[in-house]
Scaffold this active site. Structure first.
Site, PDB file in Angstrom:
ATOM      1  N   ARG A  39      33.198 -20.860  54.247  1.00 33.77           N
ATOM      2  CA  ARG A  39      31.977 -20.093  54.350  1.00 33.77           C
ATOM      3  C   ARG A  39      32.312 -18.730  54.935  1.00 33.77           C
ATOM      4  O   ARG A  39      33.370 -18.548  55.515  1.00 33.77           O
ATOM      5  CB  ARG A  39      30.936 -20.784  55.225  1.00 33.77           C
ATOM      6  CG  ARG A  39      31.376 -20.941  56.672  1.00 33.77           C
ATOM      7  CD  ARG A  39      30.182 -20.921  57.615  1.00 33.77           C
ATOM      8  NE  ARG A  39      30.602 -21.056  58.990  1.00 33.77           N
ATOM      9  CZ  ARG A  39      31.120 -20.091  59.731  1.00 33.77           C
ATOM     10  NH1 ARG A  39      31.330 -18.895  59.229  1.00 33.77           N
ATOM     11  NH2 ARG A  39      31.452 -20.290  60.990  1.00 33.77           N
ATOM     12  N   GLY A  40      31.405 -17.800  54.794  1.00 35.31           N
ATOM     13  CA  GLY A  40      31.601 -16.488  55.388  1.00 35.31           C
ATOM     14  C   GLY A  40      31.428 -16.562  56.892  1.00 35.31           C
ATOM     15  O   GLY A  40      30.867 -17.503  57.421  1.00 35.31           O
ATOM     16  N   CYS A  73      32.599 -14.181  64.802  1.00 36.57           N
ATOM     17  CA  CYS A  73      32.477 -13.600  63.460  1.00 36.57           C
ATOM     18  C   CYS A  73      33.621 -12.644  63.143  1.00 36.57           C
ATOM     19  O   CYS A  73      33.512 -11.800  62.255  1.00 36.57           O
ATOM     20  CB  CYS A  73      31.123 -12.909  63.286  1.00 36.57           C
ATOM     21  SG  CYS A  73      29.738 -14.014  63.624  1.00 36.57           S
TER      22      CYS A  73
END
Length: 191
Positions: free
Chosen positions: A20-21, A118
């Site tokens: 996933r991002g 992130c």
């Protein structure tokens, strides 16, 4: 990661590779995680619109508690100043979107210091509890998220159990297979 694998192991925190991002994040108690599974083709939602809708759900949910959060066009999720309050990480296979969003409600912020959330350096993370300087009810936030999902996505969510959901999915799969077989027989008869 900014800490050793040994510290993670001692802390009981597994590192799980997913498709996933979002590079890296932490999921733990006090975080609301929502992983919708949506057929983007059937709903005619573009990926960027889907991501913006997830952000909108979180922005509205935290606003219900008095927190003003915003989007950051360079980094998906929701932000209070330069601190990330909610994250988005999705994956898409054959038009089906999975993974989703996480909202820091009443989570310990300690573990976010063990990584670059992130994949971003020199940013902070925050929680609703931290922003409000008080305990936040997870059930109230869940209710707000549910209401805003219904409004933003234009759907009516129905509470169900896993066995009921699996039964419905199996029925849908069987009826879809039957329809495909009927169409194939019809095409053969036409030729």
């Amino acid at each position: 990661m900014t800490v050793s694998p040994d510290l993670l192991k001692k802390s009981g925190i597994p590192v799980v590779q997913v498709e996933r991002g979002g590079v890296i994040t932490f999921h733990g108690p006090g975080q609301l995680i929502m992983y919708p599974i949506i057929d983007l083709n059937a709903t005619r939602i573009r990926v960027v619109d889907y991501v913006e809708k997830l952000e909108e759900v979180m922005i509205r949910a935290v606003a219900d508690s008095g927190i003003i959060a915003e989007r950051n066009p360079l980094n998906r999720g929701i932000w209070v100043g330069n601190k990330k309050l909610g994250s988005i990480g999705i994956a898409i296979r054959r038009g089906i979107c999975f993974h989703g969003m996480s909202l820091n409600v009443d989570i310990s912020m300690k573990h976010f210091g063990w990584m670059n959330p992130c994949g971003l350096r020199e940013i902070g993370t925050t929680s609703m509890k931290q922003e409000l300087s008080r305990k936040v009810s997870m059930s109230k936030v869940c209710g707000a998220v549910k209401n805003h999902v219904e409004t933003v996505f234009g759907v009516n969510l129905i509470k169900t159990s896993l066995p009921e959901l699996l039964k419905k999915l199996n029925k849908h799969y069987e009826s879809t297979s039957d329809t495909k077989k009927t169409c194939q027989k019809t095409r053969l008869a036409e030729t």
